[in-house]
Design an enzyme around this catalytic site. Sequence first.
Site, PDB file in Angstrom:
ATOM      1  N   ARG A  72     -30.291  17.101  33.801  1.00 34.24           N
ATOM      2  CA  ARG A  72     -28.951  16.502  33.824  1.00 34.24           C
ATOM      3  C   ARG A  72     -27.990  17.310  34.701  1.00 34.24           C
ATOM      4  O   ARG A  72     -27.161  16.730  35.395  1.00 34.24           O
ATOM      5  CB  ARG A  72     -28.424  16.395  32.393  1.00 34.24           C
ATOM      6  CG  ARG A  72     -27.092  15.673  32.301  1.00 34.24           C
ATOM      7  CD  ARG A  72     -26.779  15.328  30.854  1.00 34.24           C
ATOM      8  NE  ARG A  72     -25.563  14.534  30.758  1.00 34.24           N
ATOM      9  CZ  ARG A  72     -24.484  14.923  30.072  1.00 34.24           C
ATOM     10  NH1 ARG A  72     -24.467  16.077  29.435  1.00 34.24           N
ATOM     11  NH2 ARG A  72     -23.423  14.133  30.018  1.00 34.24           N
ATOM     12  N   HIS A  76     -25.586  15.839  37.657  1.00 32.96           N
ATOM     13  CA  HIS A  76     -24.125  16.031  37.663  1.00 32.96           C
ATOM     14  C   HIS A  76     -23.670  16.882  38.845  1.00 32.96           C
ATOM     15  O   HIS A  76     -22.510  16.809  39.248  1.00 32.96           O
ATOM     16  CB  HIS A  76     -23.670  16.645  36.338  1.00 32.96           C
ATOM     17  CG  HIS A  76     -23.676  15.663  35.203  1.00 32.96           C
ATOM     18  ND1 HIS A  76     -22.957  15.859  34.050  1.00 32.96           N
ATOM     19  CD2 HIS A  76     -24.312  14.472  35.056  1.00 32.96           C
ATOM     20  CE1 HIS A  76     -23.146  14.821  33.227  1.00 32.96           C
ATOM     21  NE2 HIS A  76     -23.978  13.981  33.820  1.00 32.96           N
ATOM     22  N   ASN A 104     -18.872  16.584  31.309  1.00 31.23           N
ATOM     23  CA  ASN A 104     -19.506  17.893  31.133  1.00 31.23           C
ATOM     24  C   ASN A 104     -19.016  18.694  29.929  1.00 31.23           C
ATOM     25  O   ASN A 104     -19.769  19.483  29.357  1.00 31.23           O
ATOM     26  CB  ASN A 104     -19.301  18.752  32.388  1.00 31.23           C
ATOM     27  CG  ASN A 104     -20.068  18.215  33.579  1.00 31.23           C
ATOM     28  OD1 ASN A 104     -21.109  17.581  33.410  1.00 31.23           O
ATOM     29  ND2 ASN A 104     -19.560  18.449  34.778  1.00 31.23           N
ATOM     30  N   HIS A 203     -33.620   9.596  30.596  1.00 28.05           N
ATOM     31  CA  HIS A 203     -33.220   9.594  29.183  1.00 28.05           C
ATOM     32  C   HIS A 203     -34.434   9.424  28.268  1.00 28.05           C
ATOM     33  O   HIS A 203     -34.283   9.239  27.068  1.00 28.05           O
ATOM     34  CB  HIS A 203     -32.178   8.498  28.916  1.00 28.05           C
ATOM     35  CG  HIS A 203     -30.827   8.807  29.503  1.00 28.05           C
ATOM     36  ND1 HIS A 203     -29.767   7.941  29.459  1.00 28.05           N
ATOM     37  CD2 HIS A 203     -30.361   9.905  30.141  1.00 28.05           C
ATOM     38  CE1 HIS A 203     -28.703   8.484  30.051  1.00 28.05           C
ATOM     39  NE2 HIS A 203     -29.046   9.670  30.489  1.00 28.05           N
TER      40      HIS A 203
END
Length: 337
Positions: A72, A76, A104, A203
Amino acid sequence: MAKIRSFLVLISLACFLTLSICDDDENHYGGNTGNLFPSFYSRSCPKAEEIVRSVVAQAVARETRMAASLMRLHFHDCFVQGCDGSLLLDSSGSIVTEKSSNPNSRSARGFEVVDQIKAALENECPGIVSCADALTLAARDSSVLTGGPSWMVPLGRRDSTSASLSGSNNNIPAPNNTFNTILSRFNRQGLDVTDMVALSGSHTIGFSRCTSFRQRLYNQSGNGAPDTTLEQSYAANLRQRCPRSGGDQNLSELDINSAGRFDNSYFKNLIENMGLLNSDEVLFSSNEESRELVKEYAEDQEEFFEQFAESMIKMGNISPLTGSSGEIRKNCRKINS
Ligand code: HEM
Ligand SMILES: *[C@@H]1O[C@H](CO)[C@@H](O)[C@H](O)[C@H]1NC(C)=O
Ligand SMILES: *[C@@H]1O[C@H](CO)[C@@H](O)[C@H](O)[C@H]1NC(C)=O
Ligand SMILES: *[C@@H]1O[C@H](CO)[C@@H](O)[C@H](O)[C@H]1NC(C)=O
């Protein structure tokens, strides 16, 4: 698997040799990407990949979830100014950290492991391997270590000397965004609906806090009613760990079947209305093209793996800093000097 891997090796090699097939009209990565290639450190730091893999393997052995958290972080990072390590910077001087953005804050994790990776790299070859490349490799290793696909990682990214809090808030999709909003945020990065569906498949590992899906359980559309499309007994279970108020940080598996294993069960869940986040479920419920992709990946794990690898390379190639742009940070948390 072997076939897929050698195919990807071939593609990477072709990118390296000709640069042309990686830069065609279908693949606008949002910036210059032609300078990245897998053997970038083969002379300057031949052990770079091995070092990253070893630190990530130790971290994932301690805590399986770390694979998800590192994956992740790479996402990001790449959606904000490109894959330039901007997410890793702490606040200091004129820099306002992206770590405090809505997506975040109290959520992004794994920064200590990135520090460990970087320390090991600096120990072996000081000032050579960027934080952005280290994180890109760590994301690939996280897939492999949890049972997902492998791929050759184009390398040669450099690190930013700036961060963008507003970019982090505005570019990274939110879990209650509509299908079209999420797609437009992927499109802005040069990624298409196929990338969006395949990459959402990450996911299949990791966890979400209650705050990221509470709206679905109690007040989906602002009229006090839950999201009725969510499978009922699954919803009831989720409510136990995620009450109307309180328990904000309580975690639930993004993939109820196997949050520690990278597989295609995420897509099977979506078909059964058991996607945890609203942004997961809309991939099946809101768009015909997307729904067909979900069905394909639910039926054929190999196809998912192949597309995931391809889309991860594409995401990793978003607007890298190369040549003399940016710098090689000594410490991923702060700019040099
Ligand atoms: C499609 C739009 C996406 C949305 C709206 C979204 C949203 C979220 C949210 C809300 C969480 C839970 C965060 C929390 O509550 O602390 C999460 C977790 C996660 N996301 Fe996404 N995500 C998206 C796409 C992606 C992509 C493209 C990747 C990587 C390729 C990714 C990888 C992950 C991983 C691995 C986790 C689990 C992290 C952990 O357990 O530490 N996501 N995502
Ligand atoms: C989405 O969630 C945010 C943060 O919880 C909230 O402020 C916003 O109103 C929600 N948007 C919609 C359309 O429900
Ligand atoms: C549901 O959300 C709306 C705003 O989005 C709010 O006005 C309303 O009070 C909420 N209802 C309940 C029962 O929480
Ligand atoms: C958080 O989850 C635990 C079980 O995992 C539960 O005992 C606790 O009550 C939850 N917190 C809240 C506020 O519901």
